[in-house]
Motif scaffolding. Structure first.
Motif, PDB file in Angstrom:
ATOM      1  N   UNK A 207     -68.439 -15.200   4.772  1.00  0.00           N
ATOM      2  CA  UNK A 207     -69.627 -14.363   4.895  1.00  0.00           C
ATOM      3  C   UNK A 207     -69.213 -12.912   5.055  1.00  0.00           C
ATOM      4  N   UNK A 208     -69.753 -12.061   4.219  1.00  0.00           N
ATOM      5  CA  UNK A 208     -69.504 -10.622   4.370  1.00  0.00           C
ATOM      6  C   UNK A 208     -70.666 -10.028   5.152  1.00  0.00           C
ATOM      7  N   UNK A 209     -70.320  -9.172   6.103  1.00  0.00           N
ATOM      8  CA  UNK A 209     -71.351  -8.544   6.907  1.00  0.00           C
ATOM      9  C   UNK A 209     -70.949  -7.113   7.209  1.00  0.00           C
TER      10      UNK A 209
ATOM     11  N   UNK B 114     -70.490  -2.864  11.509  1.00  0.00           N
ATOM     12  CA  UNK B 114     -71.149  -2.690  12.808  1.00  0.00           C
ATOM     13  C   UNK B 114     -71.561  -4.037  13.392  1.00  0.00           C
ATOM     14  N   UNK B 115     -72.070  -4.929  12.564  1.00  0.00           N
ATOM     15  CA  UNK B 115     -72.466  -6.256  13.046  1.00  0.00           C
ATOM     16  C   UNK B 115     -71.230  -7.068  13.429  1.00  0.00           C
ATOM     17  N   UNK B 116     -70.166  -6.957  12.654  1.00  0.00           N
ATOM     18  CA  UNK B 116     -68.905  -7.636  12.975  1.00  0.00           C
ATOM     19  C   UNK B 116     -68.414  -7.186  14.352  1.00  0.00           C
ATOM     20  N   UNK B 117     -68.446  -5.879  14.585  1.00  0.00           N
ATOM     21  CA  UNK B 117     -68.024  -5.344  15.879  1.00  0.00           C
ATOM     22  C   UNK B 117     -68.895  -5.882  17.011  1.00  0.00           C
ATOM     23  N   UNK B 118     -70.211  -5.863  16.817  1.00  0.00           N
ATOM     24  CA  UNK B 118     -71.125  -6.336  17.858  1.00  0.00           C
ATOM     25  C   UNK B 118     -70.875  -7.805  18.192  1.00  0.00           C
ATOM     26  N   UNK B 119     -70.728  -8.626  17.171  1.00  0.00           N
ATOM     27  CA  UNK B 119     -70.489 -10.047  17.400  1.00  0.00           C
ATOM     28  C   UNK B 119     -69.140 -10.279  18.077  1.00  0.00           C
ATOM     29  N   UNK B 120     -68.128  -9.537  17.645  1.00  0.00           N
ATOM     30  CA  UNK B 120     -66.799  -9.669  18.249  1.00  0.00           C
ATOM     31  C   UNK B 120     -66.824  -9.280  19.720  1.00  0.00           C
ATOM     32  N   UNK B 121     -67.519  -8.204  20.034  1.00  0.00           N
ATOM     33  CA  UNK B 121     -67.615  -7.757  21.420  1.00  0.00           C
ATOM     34  C   UNK B 121     -68.372  -8.767  22.278  1.00  0.00           C
TER      35      UNK B 121
END
Length: 43
Positions: free
Chosen positions: A12-14, A17-24
């Protein structure tokens, strides 16, 4: 279709900013990004 036809992998490509939020959020919960994403998808 039988389960053996599926690998269990899902690419899944996202947005970054969303990748960062989910990772955090995953880090805050003390779980991997994969575990956190699975939890959210199953909600």
């Amino acid at each position: 279709m039988a389960d053996e036809e599926y690998s269990g992998k899902f690419v899944l490509r996202l947005p970054k900013t969303l990748h960062r939020q989910l990772s955090e959020k995953a880090k805050h919960e003390g779980v991997s990004l994969n575990q956190y994403t699975l939890y959210k998808l199953n909600k």
